[in-house]
Design an enzyme around this catalytic site. Sequence first.
Site, PDB file in Angstrom:
ATOM      1  N   SER A  84      -2.963  -7.986   3.087  1.00  0.00           N
ATOM      2  CA  SER A  84      -3.483  -7.745   4.462  1.00  0.00           C
ATOM      3  C   SER A  84      -4.056  -9.024   5.027  1.00  0.00           C
ATOM      4  O   SER A  84      -4.117  -9.411   6.278  1.00  0.00           O
ATOM      5  CB  SER A  84      -4.576  -6.663   4.489  1.00  0.00           C
ATOM      6  OG  SER A  84      -4.022  -5.545   4.186  1.00  0.00           O
ATOM      7  N   ARG A 121      -1.710  -6.293  -8.165  1.00  0.00           N
ATOM      8  CA  ARG A 121      -0.589  -7.171  -7.748  1.00  0.00           C
ATOM      9  C   ARG A 121      -0.321  -8.316  -8.924  1.00  0.00           C
ATOM     10  O   ARG A 121       0.640  -8.917  -9.135  1.00  0.00           O
ATOM     11  CB  ARG A 121      -0.765  -7.921  -6.530  1.00  0.00           C
ATOM     12  CG  ARG A 121      -0.564  -7.232  -5.239  1.00  0.00           C
ATOM     13  CD  ARG A 121      -1.161  -7.675  -4.002  1.00  0.00           C
ATOM     14  NE  ARG A 121      -2.761  -7.633  -4.059  1.00  0.00           N
ATOM     15  CZ  ARG A 121      -3.419  -7.939  -3.170  1.00  0.00           C
ATOM     16  NH1 ARG A 121      -2.788  -8.517  -1.974  1.00  0.00           N
ATOM     17  NH2 ARG A 121      -4.566  -7.952  -3.029  1.00  0.00           N
ATOM     18  N   LYS A 152     -18.464  -6.173   8.214  1.00  0.00           N
ATOM     19  CA  LYS A 152     -17.207  -6.641   7.997  1.00  0.00           C
ATOM     20  C   LYS A 152     -16.529  -6.710   9.445  1.00  0.00           C
ATOM     21  O   LYS A 152     -16.527  -5.612  10.217  1.00  0.00           O
ATOM     22  CB  LYS A 152     -16.330  -5.901   6.905  1.00  0.00           C
ATOM     23  CG  LYS A 152     -15.580  -6.803   6.181  1.00  0.00           C
ATOM     24  CD  LYS A 152     -15.173  -5.895   5.110  1.00  0.00           C
ATOM     25  CE  LYS A 152     -13.809  -6.451   4.183  1.00  0.00           C
ATOM     26  NZ  LYS A 152     -13.363  -5.850   3.168  1.00  0.00           N
ATOM     27  N   HIS A 155       0.975  -1.410  -0.128  1.00  0.00           N
ATOM     28  CA  HIS A 155       0.003  -0.117  -0.010  1.00  0.00           C
ATOM     29  C   HIS A 155       0.931   1.188  -0.081  1.00  0.00           C
ATOM     30  O   HIS A 155       0.657   2.089  -0.720  1.00  0.00           O
ATOM     31  CB  HIS A 155      -0.997   0.048   1.244  1.00  0.00           C
ATOM     32  CG  HIS A 155      -1.822  -0.973   1.025  1.00  0.00           C
ATOM     33  ND1 HIS A 155      -2.045  -1.735   2.608  1.00  0.00           N
ATOM     34  CD2 HIS A 155      -2.762  -1.493   0.380  1.00  0.00           C
ATOM     35  CE1 HIS A 155      -3.013  -2.796   2.263  1.00  0.00           C
ATOM     36  NE2 HIS A 155      -3.400  -2.793   0.984  1.00  0.00           N
TER      37      HIS A 155
END
Length: 153
Positions: free
Chosen positions: A128, A90, A41, A17
């Site tokens: 993450s 990515r 979440k 990030h």
Amino acid sequence: MTKALFPGSFDPFTKGHDSIVKRGLKFFDEIVIGIGINSTKKYYFTTEERIEMISELYKDFSGVSVIGFQGLTVDFCREINAHFLLRGLRNGADFEYEKNIAFTNEMLALDIQTVFLLTEQKYAAISSTILREILNNKGDISEFVPEGMKFPK
Ligand code: ADP
């Protein structure tokens, strides 16, 4: 002045990030790191903890700020007057996923342009989700997060 919103969960914020923010600063005058708050979440770090951890990293960068937001990302872009949405890629899987979000956002808000930046290859395996697994098992993630990141006590 060009302003971009870099939205995400950042739970936790990683070297990947950080690399997107640093590269983004070559194109944008201002980058707002927006921590999306989704009440359904479950997060590892609270929104406040993430805001504090990330703000501390960029305290010497006048063009970078950190805010939590709820609701649609494009609505928040308009609220802060950002015309660009910054996202990191990515691999192909990220692209497939991000592409649909970007197409949908484009239908919702033609005035907001999504910009993708490719991660540095050395950070392409950092996620993450994996870091949360390490944290849940009491492992050390310092190698994967920006130097100087302070964890809540
Ligand atoms: P989200 O919950 O929105 O996927 P993340 O915090 O996982 O939020 O990611 C935010 C953005 O950062 C996404 O665009 C994601 O593709 C990108 N990203 C995640 N990990 C990396 C990495 N290692 N290098 C570059 N970009 C990354």
